[in-house]
Design a protein around this motif. Structure first.
Motif, PDB file in Angstrom:
ATOM      1  N   LEU A  25      26.079 -55.413  10.700  1.00 29.52           N
ATOM      2  CA  LEU A  25      25.081 -54.385  10.994  1.00 29.52           C
ATOM      3  C   LEU A  25      24.408 -54.656  12.347  1.00 29.52           C
ATOM      4  O   LEU A  25      24.186 -53.740  13.136  1.00 29.52           O
ATOM      5  CB  LEU A  25      24.042 -54.318   9.866  1.00 29.52           C
ATOM      6  N   TYR A  26      24.114 -55.924  12.606  1.00 31.98           N
ATOM      7  CA  TYR A  26      23.504 -56.305  13.880  1.00 31.98           C
ATOM      8  C   TYR A  26      24.407 -55.908  15.052  1.00 31.98           C
ATOM      9  O   TYR A  26      23.961 -55.297  16.021  1.00 31.98           O
ATOM     10  CB  TYR A  26      23.255 -57.815  13.885  1.00 31.98           C
TER      11      TYR A  26
ATOM     12  N   GLU B  85      23.026 -49.260  -7.055  1.00 33.59           N
ATOM     13  CA  GLU B  85      22.703 -50.444  -6.240  1.00 33.59           C
ATOM     14  C   GLU B  85      21.304 -50.379  -5.622  1.00 33.59           C
ATOM     15  O   GLU B  85      21.028 -49.592  -4.691  1.00 33.59           O
ATOM     16  CB  GLU B  85      23.738 -50.686  -5.135  1.00 33.59           C
TER      17      GLU B  85
ATOM     18  N   ALA C 145      20.800 -50.322  -1.798  1.00 31.23           N
ATOM     19  CA  ALA C 145      21.146 -49.037  -1.201  1.00 31.23           C
ATOM     20  C   ALA C 145      20.041 -48.014  -1.457  1.00 31.23           C
ATOM     21  O   ALA C 145      19.674 -47.238  -0.561  1.00 31.23           O
ATOM     22  CB  ALA C 145      22.475 -48.537  -1.759  1.00 31.23           C
TER      23      ALA C 145
ATOM     24  N   ASP D 152      26.037 -48.632   2.131  1.00 31.26           N
ATOM     25  CA  ASP D 152      25.129 -49.655   1.600  1.00 31.26           C
ATOM     26  C   ASP D 152      25.459 -49.960   0.143  1.00 31.26           C
ATOM     27  O   ASP D 152      25.430 -51.106  -0.295  1.00 31.26           O
ATOM     28  CB  ASP D 152      23.671 -49.172   1.655  1.00 31.26           C
TER      29      ASP D 152
ATOM     30  N   ASP E 137      18.235 -57.934   6.483  1.00 32.71           N
ATOM     31  CA  ASP E 137      19.614 -57.767   6.010  1.00 32.71           C
ATOM     32  C   ASP E 137      20.175 -59.096   5.527  1.00 32.71           C
ATOM     33  O   ASP E 137      20.864 -59.169   4.510  1.00 32.71           O
ATOM     34  CB  ASP E 137      20.521 -57.256   7.138  1.00 32.71           C
ATOM     35  N   GLU E 138      19.888 -60.147   6.279  1.00 35.59           N
ATOM     36  CA  GLU E 138      20.395 -61.473   5.952  1.00 35.59           C
ATOM     37  C   GLU E 138      19.904 -61.898   4.568  1.00 35.59           C
ATOM     38  O   GLU E 138      20.678 -62.364   3.740  1.00 35.59           O
ATOM     39  CB  GLU E 138      19.908 -62.462   7.012  1.00 35.59           C
TER      40      GLU E 138
ATOM     41  N   HIS F  30      21.953 -61.957  -3.449  1.00 39.08           N
ATOM     42  CA  HIS F  30      22.806 -61.520  -4.564  1.00 39.08           C
ATOM     43  C   HIS F  30      23.340 -62.698  -5.363  1.00 39.08           C
ATOM     44  O   HIS F  30      23.269 -62.723  -6.591  1.00 39.08           O
ATOM     45  CB  HIS F  30      24.023 -60.740  -4.059  1.00 39.08           C
TER      46      HIS F  30
ATOM     47  N   SER G  10      26.667 -53.636  -1.215  1.00 38.57           N
ATOM     48  CA  SER G  10      25.881 -54.344  -2.221  1.00 38.57           C
ATOM     49  C   SER G  10      26.756 -54.725  -3.416  1.00 38.57           C
ATOM     50  O   SER G  10      26.782 -55.872  -3.851  1.00 38.57           O
ATOM     51  CB  SER G  10      24.716 -53.454  -2.680  1.00 38.57           C
TER      52      SER G  10
ATOM     53  N   THR H 177      27.400 -59.313   6.234  1.00 38.28           N
ATOM     54  CA  THR H 177      26.854 -57.947   6.230  1.00 38.28           C
ATOM     55  C   THR H 177      25.797 -57.804   7.320  1.00 38.28           C
ATOM     56  O   THR H 177      25.809 -56.843   8.084  1.00 38.28           O
ATOM     57  CB  THR H 177      26.229 -57.602   4.862  1.00 38.28           C
ATOM     58  N   ALA H 178      24.902 -58.775   7.373  1.00 37.72           N
ATOM     59  CA  ALA H 178      23.833 -58.743   8.372  1.00 37.72           C
ATOM     60  C   ALA H 178      24.422 -58.791   9.785  1.00 37.72           C
ATOM     61  O   ALA H 178      23.955 -58.074  10.685  1.00 37.72           O
ATOM     62  CB  ALA H 178      22.873 -59.907   8.161  1.00 37.72           C
TER      63      ALA H 178
ATOM     64  N   ARG I 112      24.648 -52.151  15.626  1.00 36.56           N
ATOM     65  CA  ARG I 112      23.455 -51.589  16.271  1.00 36.56           C
ATOM     66  C   ARG I 112      23.357 -52.019  17.724  1.00 36.56           C
ATOM     67  O   ARG I 112      23.173 -51.204  18.612  1.00 36.56           O
ATOM     68  CB  ARG I 112      22.193 -52.032  15.512  1.00 36.56           C
TER      69      ARG I 112
ATOM     70  N   SER J 159      21.381 -59.797   1.691  1.00 35.84           N
ATOM     71  CA  SER J 159      22.768 -60.138   1.425  1.00 35.84           C
ATOM     72  C   SER J 159      22.864 -61.451   0.661  1.00 35.84           C
ATOM     73  O   SER J 159      23.531 -61.536  -0.377  1.00 35.84           O
ATOM     74  CB  SER J 159      23.526 -60.232   2.748  1.00 35.84           C
TER      75      SER J 159
ATOM     76  N   THR K 179      19.976 -67.052  15.693  1.00 35.65           N
ATOM     77  CA  THR K 179      21.138 -67.314  14.852  1.00 35.65           C
ATOM     78  C   THR K 179      21.032 -66.464  13.594  1.00 35.65           C
ATOM     79  O   THR K 179      19.938 -66.231  13.077  1.00 35.65           O
ATOM     80  CB  THR K 179      21.248 -68.802  14.435  1.00 35.65           C
ATOM     81  N   LEU K 180      22.172 -66.019  13.122  1.00 38.90           N
ATOM     82  CA  LEU K 180      22.185 -65.111  11.983  1.00 38.90           C
ATOM     83  C   LEU K 180      23.358 -65.430  11.078  1.00 38.90           C
ATOM     84  O   LEU K 180      24.490 -65.577  11.535  1.00 38.90           O
ATOM     85  CB  LEU K 180      22.302 -63.663  12.486  1.00 38.90           C
ATOM     86  N   ALA K 181      23.101 -65.546   9.787  1.00 37.89           N
ATOM     87  CA  ALA K 181      24.146 -65.780   8.806  1.00 37.89           C
ATOM     88  C   ALA K 181      24.359 -64.486   8.015  1.00 37.89           C
ATOM     89  O   ALA K 181      23.650 -63.511   8.220  1.00 37.89           O
ATOM     90  CB  ALA K 181      23.743 -66.910   7.873  1.00 37.89           C
ATOM     91  N   GLU K 182      25.338 -64.532   7.083  1.00 38.55           N
ATOM     92  CA  GLU K 182      25.658 -63.383   6.225  1.00 38.55           C
ATOM     93  C   GLU K 182      26.421 -62.288   6.966  1.00 38.55           C
ATOM     94  O   GLU K 182      25.883 -61.567   7.817  1.00 38.55           O
ATOM     95  CB  GLU K 182      24.405 -62.779   5.574  1.00 38.55           C
TER      96      GLU K 182
ATOM     97  N   LEU L 214      15.588 -54.922  16.193  1.00 42.45           N
ATOM     98  CA  LEU L 214      16.947 -55.335  15.878  1.00 42.45           C
ATOM     99  C   LEU L 214      17.031 -56.668  15.135  1.00 42.45           C
ATOM    100  O   LEU L 214      17.717 -56.805  14.109  1.00 42.45           O
ATOM    101  CB  LEU L 214      17.746 -55.410  17.177  1.00 42.45           C
TER     102      LEU L 214
ATOM    103  N   ALA M 189      17.692 -57.577  11.199  1.00 43.16           N
ATOM    104  CA  ALA M 189      18.811 -58.449  10.842  1.00 43.16           C
ATOM    105  C   ALA M 189      18.368 -59.521   9.850  1.00 43.16           C
ATOM    106  O   ALA M 189      19.107 -59.894   8.940  1.00 43.16           O
ATOM    107  CB  ALA M 189      19.392 -59.089  12.096  1.00 43.16           C
ATOM    108  N   ARG M 190      17.165 -60.020  10.016  1.00 49.56           N
ATOM    109  CA  ARG M 190      16.639 -61.044   9.101  1.00 49.56           C
ATOM    110  C   ARG M 190      16.473 -60.473   7.697  1.00 49.56           C
ATOM    111  O   ARG M 190      16.706 -61.165   6.708  1.00 49.56           O
ATOM    112  CB  ARG M 190      15.276 -61.563   9.570  1.00 49.56           C
TER     113      ARG M 190
END
Lengths: 239, 261
Positions: free
Chosen positions: B91-92, A66, A69, B115, A96-97, A103, B119, B87-88, B95, A100, B82-85, A89, A93-94
């Motif tokens: 994790l947010y 992956e 990863a 991770d 990560d967003e 994919h 994925s 997984t994100a 933390r 995600s 604001t945050l979507a997803e 932080l 997150a952005r």
């Protein structure tokens, strides 16, 4: 012992890793797994990645699949500059967003164009279906609107003023339709400008090097797929 | 201002976020989003955030047929952020609220394993499992016709192949994906696999190792919390008795037909 990266630069996630490792001067051994020869389907490669996909990493006895990863692992192990995966932080997150979302959006739609226009014809020995391509392009167009409106907006990069893993992962995926002859940057000036910035940030030479194989349209169209691979593709692509 | 989580517990990623927040005593305001009820009853399409509203905009009636409504949730709102997803979001939260290490290990290689799962998850369970809900409940509901049985078998076969990979690569003979303790990987996996269960596809029935893992995950999360999160999906058949507006059926028909392809 040096990290081993099992790659084929025809694959988008492999290019992201290649560029990331080179850009950050991470020493690695390039282990070429030739997809068109079906080398990823071998039992030997299966010992590195039982999922039989590239990219894969081997660090001593530790193996990892992956690309996301692997990118995160390398960024942590080799302490790469903060902008790739910000410690802030919300910025993190952005990233990560995006990683995600992509994919089943950019990655999926880009792959579909490549499969429809380049791989499937090679697998079945027939020209590509214009209807299927049109559908794939339509879906990509819709996804690109989301990309521009939600992720890029009016910023230089996805997470503000510097390149991050999000931009890197995005750009390599968007080069696949380009390689297939669908220039998605052509009538999208904002996207094209972002692409230039990403190429610049990564280094034009490195970017070219990573994309040399896939952008060679002539050689792409005349690839000789192994019969095992052809069978495998026919199963998974469901024409 | 309190943390807001826009959730519909029919959606697996929403359940993961809900369970994680509750289990870790993270204070949040539950903002219910009723994906199917609202669309079924022809009420305004609920946009879970300003971002979503901007995208859906005035063309939402046209775009609705193209937008996979399952992707509109979960959404987190923390002040103006604001945050979507899922997984994100997970994790947010892990933390920001410094949740116990086992959820997302600080060890380099263990973290990489989580991770890796998160994925892989997107193109396996997350892509396939929801189809069982569409085929068994939603398509009949919106089209008034049962989906062809071959379609369901196709999905079940696809899911079976993924389950083999899951057991071979991720779970193996360990109690949890990461070894001896539950992590975000187990949480994301289990909620997705409850979707087929909710519509009557008993994927745990003839898979003892998987069933044992599921029990352990339920236990680790807390049985009561697990049940609470899954109450709606486990009673999803109730949805089948709702009358859908004919105009809405018409609107959704092209998207639904595509799903059957």
């Amino acid at each position: 012992m040096v990290v081993e990266l099992f790659l084929d630069l025809l694959s988008q996630p492999c290019r992201a890793l290649f560029i990331f490792a080179k850009k950050n001067n991470i020493p690695f051994e390039f282990k070429h797994v030739e997809l068109i020869k079906g080398q990823h389907l071998s039992e030997e490669f299966g010992k590195v990645n039982v999922l039989k996909k590239v990219p894969a990493l081997k660090d001593g006895t530790f193996t990892l699949a992956e690309s996301i990863a692997i990118l995160l692992y390398l960024s942590r192990k080799f302490n790469t500059p903060d902008h790739w995966y910000p410690s802030d932080l919300r910025k993190r997150a952005r990233v990560d967003e995006y990683l995600s979302w992509q994919h089943t959006a950019i990655r999926e739609k880009g792959c579909r164009i490549f499969f429809t226009k380049v791989l499937m014809p090679l697998a079945v020995g027939q020209p590509f279906s214009p209807d299927k391509l049109e559908e794939a392009v339509k879906e990509m167009n819709f996804t690109l609107v989301q990309f521009e409106e939600k992720f890029l907006q009016d910023k230089p990069f996805i997470v503000g003023s510097e390149i991050s893993l999000a931009d890197l992962v995005a750009i390599v995926e968007l080069m696949q339709p380009v390689a297939s002859g669908c220039d998605i940057f052509a009538d999208r000036p904002k996207l094209a400008a972002w692409r230039s910035r990403v190429e610049e940030a990564v280094g034009k030479e490195l970017f070219q090097e990573a994309h040399k194989q896939v952008l060679n349209a002539k050689s792409l169209g005349s690839m000789q797929l192994s019969s095992e691979l052809k069978e495998h593709l026919k199963q998974i692509l469901k024409p | 201002m309190a943390l807001e989580l826009y959730l519909d517990l029919i959606s697996p990623p929403c359940r993961a976020v809900y369970i994680f927040a509750k289990k870790n005593n993270i204070c949040f305001e539950f903002k219910p989003v009723e994906l199917f009820k609202d669309s079924i009853l022809g009420r305004k399409i609920v946009a879970a955030s300003l971002m979503e509203q901007a995208i859906l905009g005035q063309q939402h009636t046209e775009e609705f047929a193209k937008v996979n409504i399952l992707k509109k949730v979960p959404v987190l709102k923390d002040g103006v952020f604001t945050l979507a997803e899922s997984t994100a979001i997970l994790l947010y939260l892990s933390r920001k609220y410094n949740t116990p290490d086992h959820w997302y290990s600080s060890d380099l290689q263990k973290r990489a394993r989580v991770d890796e799962y998160l994925s892989w998850h997107h193109n396996s369970f997350r892509r396939i499992a929801p189809k069982t809900l569409w085929i068994k409940v939603l398509i009949p509901l919106f089209t008034g016709q049962a989906a062809p049985p071959e379609k369901l078998q196709e999905v079940i076969d696809e899911l079976a192949a993924s389950l083999v990979q899951f057991e071979e690569k991720f779970l193996q003979d360990k109690p949890f994906i990461m070894g001896s303790e539950i992590s975000l990987a187990d949480l994301m996996a289990v909620v997705e696999l409850m979707q087929p269960v909710g519509v009557g596809c008993h994927i745990f029935a003839d898979r003892p190792k998987l069933a044992a893992w599921r029990s352990r995950v339920e236990e680790a999360v807390g049985k009561e919390l697990f049940q609470e999160a899954h109450e709606q999906i486990l009673n999803i058949k109730e949805l089948s008795s709702i009358e859908v507006e004919p105009k809405l059926k018409e609107l959704l028909a092209p998207t639904l037909m595509k799903m059957l392809k």
